[in-house]
Design a protein around this motif. Structure first.
Motif, short mmCIF file in Angstrom:
data_model
loop_
_atom_site.label_atom_id
_atom_site.label_comp_id
_atom_site.label_asym_id
_atom_site.label_seq_id
_atom_site.Cartn_x
_atom_site.Cartn_y
_atom_site.Cartn_z
N VAL A 1 83.47 53.07 49.62
CA VAL A 1 83.73 52.66 48.24
C VAL A 1 82.74 53.34 47.29
O VAL A 1 83.11 53.85 46.23
N THR A 2 81.46 53.35 47.67
CA THR A 2 80.45 54.00 46.84
C THR A 2 80.72 55.49 46.71
O THR A 2 80.60 56.07 45.62
N GLY A 3 81.07 56.13 47.82
CA GLY A 3 81.36 57.55 47.79
C GLY A 3 82.55 57.89 46.91
O GLY A 3 82.50 58.84 46.12
N VAL A 4 83.63 57.11 47.02
CA VAL A 4 84.81 57.33 46.19
C VAL A 4 84.48 57.12 44.72
O VAL A 4 84.87 57.90 43.84
N ALA A 5 83.72 56.04 44.44
CA ALA A 5 83.35 55.74 43.05
C ALA A 5 82.50 56.86 42.46
O ALA A 5 82.70 57.28 41.31
N GLN A 6 81.54 57.37 43.23
CA GLN A 6 80.68 58.44 42.74
C GLN A 6 81.46 59.75 42.55
O GLN A 6 81.18 60.52 41.63
N ALA A 7 82.44 59.97 43.41
CA ALA A 7 83.20 61.21 43.33
C ALA A 7 84.23 61.19 42.19
O ALA A 7 84.39 62.17 41.47
N LEU A 8 84.91 60.05 42.03
CA LEU A 8 86.01 59.99 41.07
C LEU A 8 85.64 59.33 39.75
O LEU A 8 86.23 59.63 38.71
N PHE A 9 84.68 58.41 39.78
CA PHE A 9 84.31 57.66 38.57
C PHE A 9 82.80 57.63 38.41
O PHE A 9 82.19 56.58 38.26
N HIS A 10 82.19 58.82 38.47
CA HIS A 10 80.72 58.91 38.50
C HIS A 10 80.08 58.19 37.31
O HIS A 10 79.12 57.42 37.47
N ASP A 11 80.58 58.42 36.11
CA ASP A 11 79.98 57.83 34.91
C ASP A 11 80.07 56.32 34.94
O ASP A 11 79.08 55.62 34.73
N LYS A 12 81.26 55.81 35.22
CA LYS A 12 81.45 54.35 35.23
C LYS A 12 80.68 53.69 36.37
O LYS A 12 80.13 52.59 36.22
N ALA A 13 80.64 54.35 37.52
CA ALA A 13 79.95 53.77 38.67
C ALA A 13 78.46 53.61 38.42
O ALA A 13 77.81 52.73 38.99
N ASN A 14 77.90 54.44 37.55
CA ASN A 14 76.47 54.38 37.24
C ASN A 14 76.16 53.62 35.96
O ASN A 14 75.06 53.72 35.42
N SER B 1 77.97 53.70 32.96
CA SER B 1 78.33 54.37 31.70
C SER B 1 77.08 54.71 30.88
O SER B 1 76.97 54.36 29.71
N GLU B 2 76.13 55.37 31.55
CA GLU B 2 74.85 55.68 30.92
C GLU B 2 75.01 56.66 29.76
O GLU B 2 75.83 57.57 29.78
N VAL B 3 74.19 56.43 28.73
CA VAL B 3 74.13 57.35 27.60
C VAL B 3 72.75 57.99 27.61
O VAL B 3 71.74 57.29 27.71
N LYS B 4 72.72 59.33 27.54
CA LYS B 4 71.45 60.04 27.60
C LYS B 4 71.14 60.72 26.27
O LYS B 4 72.04 61.14 25.55
N ALA B 5 69.88 60.83 25.97
CA ALA B 5 69.40 61.56 24.80
C ALA B 5 68.06 62.18 25.16
O ALA B 5 67.21 61.51 25.77
N ASP B 6 67.88 63.44 24.81
CA ASP B 6 66.64 64.17 25.14
C ASP B 6 66.35 64.12 26.64
O ASP B 6 65.19 64.02 27.07
N GLY B 7 67.42 64.15 27.44
CA GLY B 7 67.25 64.18 28.88
C GLY B 7 66.92 62.85 29.52
O GLY B 7 66.68 62.78 30.73
N LYS B 8 66.93 61.76 28.75
CA LYS B 8 66.59 60.45 29.29
C LYS B 8 67.73 59.47 29.04
O LYS B 8 68.45 59.58 28.05
N GLY C 1 70.50 54.03 27.24
CA GLY C 1 71.33 52.84 27.17
C GLY C 1 72.66 53.06 27.84
O GLY C 1 72.88 54.06 28.54
N SER C 2 73.54 52.11 27.64
CA SER C 2 74.90 52.18 28.18
C SER C 2 75.89 52.16 27.02
O SER C 2 75.67 51.47 26.03
N SER C 3 76.98 52.90 27.17
CA SER C 3 78.00 52.90 26.12
C SER C 3 78.76 51.59 26.09
O SER C 3 79.56 51.34 25.18
N LEU C 4 78.48 50.71 27.06
CA LEU C 4 79.19 49.43 27.15
C LEU C 4 78.39 48.25 26.62
O LEU C 4 78.91 47.14 26.51
N ILE C 5 77.11 48.48 26.31
CA ILE C 5 76.24 47.38 25.88
C ILE C 5 75.55 47.74 24.57
O ILE C 5 74.90 48.78 24.47
#
Length: 222
Positions: A34-47, A49-56, A59-63
């Motif tokens: 399940v983890t492998g499929v999620a990382q392969a097909l839904f990498h952003d959501k599985a982690n 929905s992280e939002v990055k700025a300046d390489g860091k 936050g999350s686009s969901l919160i």
């Protein structure tokens, strides 16, 4: 060893083998698949929905996050940092000292009824603040312009989005506070306005975190 004892040992052995197999399948193989499929097909959501700025990760686009000034001595509630676009009110059920960007401990609504005097006063106070904060020289916000999402929290208290109407009445204030041309800030909002999902689900929306990251980049160019 009599037949009864031998039979019992065989049953125990079979049960132990079944336990080991089920543990391996359901506790190791299945989670890995399940983890492998999620990382392969839904990498952003599985982690998350992280939002990055300046390489860091910022936050999350969901919160949703708050954009406030540091608390002054004697203050219970911080003032909003008016350089940034503001999200919906976050009338959460608790606070913590770990997540200092968004100090909600629990997710949930206020559960106040529509005729609650407390809720009515909260909405009145929030509307007055929106009018005051977003009225700048040459542009005055009227109470009728204030949309519902500017004065009410979401059911979760964690809504990351605001309506285009709420973003638009903040444009003049954000431009003035940051010394930016109004047209550029208006374009920023337009570029970060998402339509209804699949064209008919939900309402148009603006993600506040992503909008403020773009705003930071625009300020850096000036």
């Amino acid at each position: 060893m009599n037949n009864s004892v031998s039979s019992t040992l065989r049953l125990l052995g079979a049960g132990l083998r079944a336990l080991l197999v089920l543990t391996l399948v359901t506790g190791v193989i299945y989670p890995l698949v399940v983890t492998g499929v999620a990382q392969a097909l839904f990498h952003d959501k599985a982690n998350g929905s992280e939002v990055k700025a300046d390489g860091k990760v910022v936050g999350s686009s969901l919160i949703g996050q708050s954009y406030n000034l540091p608390l002054k001595k004697g203050q219970q509630t911080p003032d909003p940092d008016l350089k940034w676009f503001q999200g919906r009110p976050a009338n959460g059920l608790g606070a913590n000292s770990v997540n200092t960007q968004y100090k909600l401990l629990l997710s949930g609504a206020t559960n106040l009824s529509a005729d609650s005097k407390v809720l009515i006063q909260q909405v009145k106070d929030a509307k007055a603040a929106v009018v005051k904060d977003n009225s700048v020289p040459g542009y005055t916000v009227t109470p009728s312009q204030v949309p519902a999402d500017a004065v009410t929290s979401s059911g979760s208290g964690l809504d990351p989005d605001i309506s285009p109407a709420y973003a638009e009445i903040q444009v003049h204030r954000v431009a003035a506070k940051n010394g930016l041309p109004l047209a550029q800030v208006e374009k920023l909002v337009k570029n970060h306005t998402e339509g209804r999902t699949l064209g008919f689900i939900g309402e148009p929306r603006v993600n506040v975190l992503e909008l403020n990251i773009a705003l930071k980049g625009l300020v850096a160019k000036h």
